[in-house]
Design an enzyme around this catalytic site. Structure first.
Site, mmCIF file in Angstrom:
data_model
loop_
_atom_site.group_PDB
_atom_site.id
_atom_site.type_symbol
_atom_site.label_atom_id
_atom_site.label_comp_id
_atom_site.label_asym_id
_atom_site.label_seq_id
_atom_site.Cartn_x
_atom_site.Cartn_y
_atom_site.Cartn_z
ATOM 1 C CE LYS A 1 -4.584 0.762 0.655
ATOM 2 N NZ LYS A 1 -5.719 -0.150 0.495
HETATM 3 P P1 NAD Z 1 -13.073 7.643 -2.041
HETATM 4 O O1 NAD Z 1 -11.975 8.634 -2.155
HETATM 5 O O2 NAD Z 1 -13.857 7.310 -3.252
HETATM 6 O O3 NAD Z 1 -14.103 8.113 -0.900
HETATM 7 C C1 NAD Z 1 -13.646 8.433 0.387
HETATM 8 C C2 NAD Z 1 -14.814 9.001 1.163
HETATM 9 O O4 NAD Z 1 -14.389 9.240 2.514
HETATM 10 C C3 NAD Z 1 -15.317 10.340 0.621
HETATM 11 O O5 NAD Z 1 -16.722 10.333 0.614
HETATM 12 C C4 NAD Z 1 -14.790 11.338 1.625
HETATM 13 O O6 NAD Z 1 -15.564 12.518 1.703
HETATM 14 C C5 NAD Z 1 -14.855 10.527 2.897
HETATM 15 N N1 NAD Z 1 -14.024 11.077 3.959
HETATM 16 C C6 NAD Z 1 -12.752 11.532 3.881
HETATM 17 N N2 NAD Z 1 -12.365 12.053 5.054
HETATM 18 C C7 NAD Z 1 -13.419 11.924 5.910
HETATM 19 C C8 NAD Z 1 -13.637 12.257 7.268
HETATM 20 N N3 NAD Z 1 -12.697 12.857 7.996
HETATM 21 N N4 NAD Z 1 -14.847 11.963 7.813
HETATM 22 C C9 NAD Z 1 -15.819 11.381 7.078
HETATM 23 N N5 NAD Z 1 -15.660 11.031 5.789
HETATM 24 C C10 NAD Z 1 -14.472 11.299 5.220
HETATM 25 O O7 NAD Z 1 -12.386 6.328 -1.405
HETATM 26 P P2 NAD Z 1 -12.907 4.823 -1.446
HETATM 27 O O8 NAD Z 1 -12.200 4.141 -2.535
HETATM 28 O O9 NAD Z 1 -14.390 4.804 -1.389
HETATM 29 O O10 NAD Z 1 -12.302 4.266 -0.078
HETATM 30 C C11 NAD Z 1 -13.003 4.348 1.155
HETATM 31 C C12 NAD Z 1 -12.451 3.311 2.127
HETATM 32 O O11 NAD Z 1 -12.612 2.011 1.565
HETATM 33 C C13 NAD Z 1 -10.970 3.434 2.448
HETATM 34 O O12 NAD Z 1 -10.747 3.038 3.780
HETATM 35 C C14 NAD Z 1 -10.323 2.439 1.502
HETATM 36 O O13 NAD Z 1 -9.060 1.988 1.957
HETATM 37 C C15 NAD Z 1 -11.361 1.335 1.541
HETATM 38 N N6 NAD Z 1 -11.320 0.433 0.396
HETATM 39 C C16 NAD Z 1 -11.445 0.889 -0.885
HETATM 40 C C17 NAD Z 1 -11.425 -0.008 -1.931
HETATM 41 C C18 NAD Z 1 -11.636 0.407 -3.355
HETATM 42 O O14 NAD Z 1 -11.727 -0.468 -4.213
HETATM 43 N N7 NAD Z 1 -11.752 1.690 -3.660
HETATM 44 C C19 NAD Z 1 -11.243 -1.375 -1.672
HETATM 45 C C20 NAD Z 1 -11.128 -1.808 -0.364
HETATM 46 C C21 NAD Z 1 -11.175 -0.895 0.663
#
Ligand code: NAD
Length: 424
Positions: free
Chosen positions: A111
């Site tokens: 990561k």
């Molecule tokens: P993204 O950038 O699309 O969305 C992130 C979201 O988190 C946004 O809505 C943002 O406004 C919100 N956010 C940021 N800071 C915040 C705060 N302080 N309080 C509340 N909300 C806040 O990212 P994503 O891809 O949806 O990832 C979200 C989570 O899922 C992360 O932990 C990531 O590691 C995990 N994840 C993502 C994937 C993937 O395929 N994208 C896969 C597995 C896990």
């Protein structure tokens, strides 16, 4: 925006270590394997200059942590956020090792990212930052070595820039065979149909499996989502297909609440038009009380360390489905388990993303184009299978689901080390 929990970035690695130590003790993990997995293999930190739109040069710091590759190439996302640092990268890389092993994929865990707030940069600047970061990483990434993917604030477009930059540094005859250096690309650039929704779809498949196990229906169940990005939106999309009711959403721009329910598609449209979710409902809501909203299911889908001892006691939901990585810290989890709240752990719940990435990697590697139906069907089968294994292992070891998920993952890695031995 969430403001309650303790520091969002410190302690994430500590949480992974606590979880690992607990599982290693319950399963009696081989001591040598425990030593190896207690530390990351490689930690790459690069500093690289980028020319800004106004002609100034800024120097950025990028991270890539490679935790373990006993089962295959390192795999895991790149995050652009001001909480990215070496502690966060180590934690997230380590979770990836467990996640890929649990899903039975031929991958290890990695990561990385850059400590920036992408909102402060233009699209042209973000392109130069992404390309220069890729160039700085050089052959520390590679299609058979370490394969990045999207994470918080990184997009399919950025993955296309990474692929293009990496391929452009190879000789012409080598370029095409390097397309799978990164996954989560747009469909027009080697991306997989369905990769966009894979994580959120997977979150909901695990919630469906939970409901089936309990003999209950998701129809009419109330749920809240923290984060309305890729994972949060798609989770809400598939929850609403099950007839569940979205009553609260919190993201970096605000906290909204409506006990009568909200339509995820309508909210997405509002967010696109206003660049915020704030103002979508009339109900004022104290952001610090978000996790205490009266609901059945909570889907954290934003950052780590959001559910802690400060707010776990207020939770009324029966289930936490961890769309985010590391949303529940060790103290928060202890309180939840004592209260009888069930947790579908991140390494199971959000593994649809990396499974989808694996299919994209296979598609590129084999020169194939997969159909959406195939992707969705395969994802469902793999996730249901993993869910069943975790539940079965938790019964066998009389332990919680997170520890059980670790045991399934660690058993696979332990076997690889035992069969192969340690070089020389
Ligand atoms: P993204 O950038 O699309 O969305 C992130 C979201 O988190 C946004 O809505 C943002 O406004 C919100 N956010 C940021 N800071 C915040 C705060 N302080 N309080 C509340 N909300 C806040 O990212 P994503 O891809 O949806 O990832 C979200 C989570 O899922 C992360 O932990 C990531 O590691 C995990 N994840 C993502 C994937 C993937 O395929 N994208 C896969 C597995 C896990």
């Amino acid at each position: 925006m969430a403001t309650t929990a303790k520091s969002r970035k410190t302690g994430m690695y500590e949480n992974v270590k606590n979880q690992f130590d607990k599982a290693a003790a319950v399963m009696n993990l081989d001591e040598s394997v425990k030593k190896i997995l207690s530390i990351t293999n490689n930690e790459i930190i690069v500093h690289f200059p980028v020319k800004m739109d106004n002609g100034d040069v800024e120097v950025f710091t990028g991270y890539r942590v490679q935790h373990n590759n006993a089962l295959g190439p390192y795999k895991g996302g790149l995050r652009y956020h001001d909480t990215v640092d070496i502690d966060a990268a180590r934690a997230l890389a380590t979770w990836m090792t467990w996640k890929t092993a649990l899903a039975g994929l031929p991958y290890g865990g990695g990561k990385g990212g850059i400590q920036i707030d992408p909102k402060k940069y233009s699209t042209a600047e973000l392109e130069r930052i992404t390309r220069r970061f890729t160039f700085a990483l050089g052959d520390n990434i590679g299609p058979e070595h370490d394969i990045p993917a999207p994470d918080v604030n990184t997009t399919p477009q950025m993955m296309a820039w990474i692929a293009d930059t990496y391929m452009s540094t190879k000789s012409p005859s080598e370029r095409s065979k390097n397309q799978h250096v990164v996954t989560g690309k747009p469909v027009g650039s080697g991306g997989l149909e369905g990769r966009d929704r894979a994580t959120g779809f997977g979150v909901v498949v695990t919630i469906e499996a939970w409901a089936k196990m309990k003999g209950i229906s998701l129809q009419g169940m109330k749920y809240i989502v923290q984060g309305f990005g890729n994972v949060g939106y798609w989770s809400a999309h598939f929850m609403s297909k099950n007839g569940a009711i979205l009553v609260g959403v919190q993201d970096a721009t605000g906290t909204i609440y409506n006990p009568d329910g909200m339509d995820p598609e309508d909210l997405l449209q509002y967010q696109k038009e206003n660049a915020t979710i704030h103002g979508y409902t009339n109900h004022d809501f104290d952001s610090d009380k978000f996790f205490g909203i009266d609901c059945d299911i909570i889907i954290p889908a934003a950052l780590g360390n959001q559910i802690t001892e400060e707010n776990a006691g207020s939770i009324k939901a029966k289930l936490i489905a961890e769309g985010a990585n590391g949303p529940t810290d060790t103290e928060g989890e202890t309180i939840l388990l004592e209260k009888g709240v069930e947790i579908i752990p991140d390494i199971l719940c959000n593994s649809g993303g990396v499974i989808g990435s694996y299919y994209e990697w296979l598609q590129n590697r084999n020169g194939e184009i997969w159909y959406m139906d195939d992707v969705i069907g395969k994802l469902r089968r793999k996730l249901e299978d993993a869910f069943e294994k975790v539940v079965h292992t938790s019964e066998e070891y009389k332990t919680d689901w997170r520890t059980a998920a670790y045991i399934v993952a660690l058993t696979r890695i332990e076997m690889a080390y035992k069969q192969r031995g340690i070089f020389p």
